[in-house]
Design a protein around this motif. Structure first.
Motif, PDB file in Angstrom:
ATOM      1  N   LEU A  65       0.478  -0.913  -0.181  1.00  0.00           N
ATOM      2  CA  LEU A  65      -0.011  -0.333  -0.419  1.00  0.00           C
ATOM      3  C   LEU A  65       0.382   1.111   0.023  1.00  0.00           C
ATOM      4  N   LEU A  66       1.882   1.111   0.673  1.00  0.00           N
ATOM      5  CA  LEU A  66       2.530   2.424   0.910  1.00  0.00           C
ATOM      6  C   LEU A  66       3.715   2.250  -0.434  1.00  0.00           C
ATOM      7  N   GLU A  67       4.005   1.386  -1.462  1.00  0.00           N
ATOM      8  CA  GLU A  67       4.494   1.805  -2.596  1.00  0.00           C
ATOM      9  C   GLU A  67       3.208   2.308  -3.370  1.00  0.00           C
ATOM     10  N   GLU A  68       2.809   2.014  -3.016  1.00  0.00           N
ATOM     11  CA  GLU A  68       1.363   2.308  -4.265  1.00  0.00           C
ATOM     12  C   GLU A  68       1.323   3.361  -3.883  1.00  0.00           C
ATOM     13  N   ILE A  78      -0.553   7.947   1.568  1.00  0.00           N
ATOM     14  CA  ILE A  78       0.035   8.836   2.491  1.00  0.00           C
ATOM     15  C   ILE A  78       0.532   8.323   3.879  1.00  0.00           C
ATOM     16  N   ASP A  79      -0.297   6.928   4.016  1.00  0.00           N
ATOM     17  CA  ASP A  79      -0.287   6.464   5.601  1.00  0.00           C
ATOM     18  C   ASP A  79      -1.327   5.012   5.705  1.00  0.00           C
ATOM     19  N   VAL A  80      -0.009   4.473   6.514  1.00  0.00           N
ATOM     20  CA  VAL A  80      -0.985   3.047   6.503  1.00  0.00           C
ATOM     21  C   VAL A  80      -0.814   2.694   8.210  1.00  0.00           C
ATOM     22  N   PHE A  81      -1.692   2.289   8.883  1.00  0.00           N
ATOM     23  CA  PHE A  81      -1.271   1.262  10.408  1.00  0.00           C
ATOM     24  C   PHE A  81      -2.040   0.443  10.210  1.00  0.00           C
ATOM     25  N   VAL A  82      -2.439   0.043  11.039  1.00  0.00           N
ATOM     26  CA  VAL A  82      -3.227  -1.157  12.085  1.00  0.00           C
ATOM     27  C   VAL A  82      -3.425  -1.017  13.257  1.00  0.00           C
ATOM     28  N   THR A  83      -4.948  -0.694  13.674  1.00  0.00           N
ATOM     29  CA  THR A  83      -5.249  -0.633  15.172  1.00  0.00           C
ATOM     30  C   THR A  83      -6.104  -2.673  15.885  1.00  0.00           C
ATOM     31  N   PRO A  84      -5.854  -3.263  16.925  1.00  0.00           N
ATOM     32  CA  PRO A  84      -6.173  -3.766  16.958  1.00  0.00           C
ATOM     33  C   PRO A  84      -7.751  -4.012  17.888  1.00  0.00           C
ATOM     34  N   ALA A  85      -8.354  -4.545  17.589  1.00  0.00           N
ATOM     35  CA  ALA A  85      -9.699  -4.441  18.000  1.00  0.00           C
ATOM     36  C   ALA A  85     -10.658  -5.875  18.521  1.00  0.00           C
ATOM     37  N   ILE A  86     -12.246  -5.055  18.843  1.00  0.00           N
ATOM     38  CA  ILE A  86     -13.000  -6.829  19.359  1.00  0.00           C
ATOM     39  C   ILE A  86     -13.593  -7.008  18.274  1.00  0.00           C
ATOM     40  N   GLY A  87     -14.270  -8.167  17.437  1.00  0.00           N
ATOM     41  CA  GLY A  87     -14.721  -8.219  16.094  1.00  0.00           C
ATOM     42  C   GLY A  87     -16.291  -8.833  16.415  1.00  0.00           C
TER      43      GLY A  87
END
Length: 275
Positions: free
Chosen positions: A145-148, A151-160
């Motif tokens: 995604l960054l190569e393409e 602007i920024d990419v991040f991951v957030t842990p959550a409960i689904g």
């Protein structure tokens, strides 16, 4: 048609200022062109808006509302968006057309404003929840995604669903890249759906430049990003990759390079020049 608007902007002392405009209504009905009468909107105006990704608005009027010349002026002079950034009106002006439209006043309104020290821009936020994917795949997806151009990419842990832990991947991009990045996100992760939101964000005015800095008795070029708000420098950040390259070349630590580079840069809080 072309020179008069430019002359008005110059005589008003607004040359070089940002121009913001709402999406133009192209119009409909029958329009006479050099090749004959066609259904609106005017093909050339529509093509210009498509080429420059200018958003357009609907109108119930069966007449040409945006000419190709008008579309070209917007494409080259203005930032076209649904919402204006925060600003304080200073002066207003109106121009009236002579062609009756049967629906109301045929006018164009121009407002001169003062803007805050922060700049408003539009971003597109892509989000998806993942609960059955390995960390290696997530890491690879973030890199793609960054190569393409994200602007920024991040991951957030959550409960689904069913109280299962999930990872929420968020991608910040713009209108021009979001469709391609959405495809990359779905291909790399196998997700079945992606949430898409367009949002405004306020950012400091930023400029980038390359400066020469002395480290270890040698001179190196380093890219520097300077951020300003309300006429004051609030952050000066040298490019990490440039400092890492210097550290490798000289065989010293990154912290030593950072200290030497920062000594030669302006300190945050110093007043910046007005643009």
């Amino acid at each position: 048609d072309i020179l008069a608007p430019l002359l008005l902007i110059e005589e008003a002392g607004l040359a070089g200022c940002q121009v913001h405009a709402t999406p133009p209504a192209l119009g409909g009905g029958l329009i006479r062109t050099g090749g004959g009468t066609v259904g609106g909107p005017a093909p050339a105006a529509l093509e210009i808006c498509a080429a420059h990704r200018i958003p357009v608005a609907e109108s119930p009027l069966s007449m040409e509302l945006t000419t190709p010349t008008g579309a070209a002026l917007l494409a080259n002079l203005a930032v076209v968006a649904d919402r204006f950034p925060a600003m304080t009106p200073i002066r207003t002006g109106y121009g009236a057309g002579t062609r009756p439209n049967g629906a109301g006043a045929n006018i164009l309104r121009v407002v001169e404003c003062e803007m805050s020290g922060l700049v408003e821009e539009r971003i597109v936020l892509l989000e998806t929840n993942l609960d059955d994917i390995s960390g290696e795949v997530v890491a690879h997806a973030l890199g793609r995604l960054l190569e393409e151009g994200a602007i920024d990419v991040f991951v957030t842990p959550a409960i689904g669903k069913k109280n299962r832990p999930v990872q929420v991947i968020s991608v910040i991009t713009d209108r021009e890249r979001y469709a391609r990045l959405l495809n990359v996100l779905m291909e790399e992760t196998g997700t079945l759906g992606v949430r898409v939101r367009e949002e405004p964000r306020l950012v400091a005015d930023r400029r980038r430049e390359t400066v020469e800095v002395a480290v270890g008795g040698r001179t190196f070029p380093v890219r520097v990003k300077t951020s300003e708000a309300c006429g004051r420098v609030i952050a000066v950040k040298p490019e990490y990759e440039d400092m890492r390259q210097i550290a490798r070349e000289l065989g010293i630590t990154l912290r030593e390079v950072a200290r030497e580079v920062e000594r030669g840069l302006p300190s945050p809080g110093r007043g910046g020049e007005q643009e």
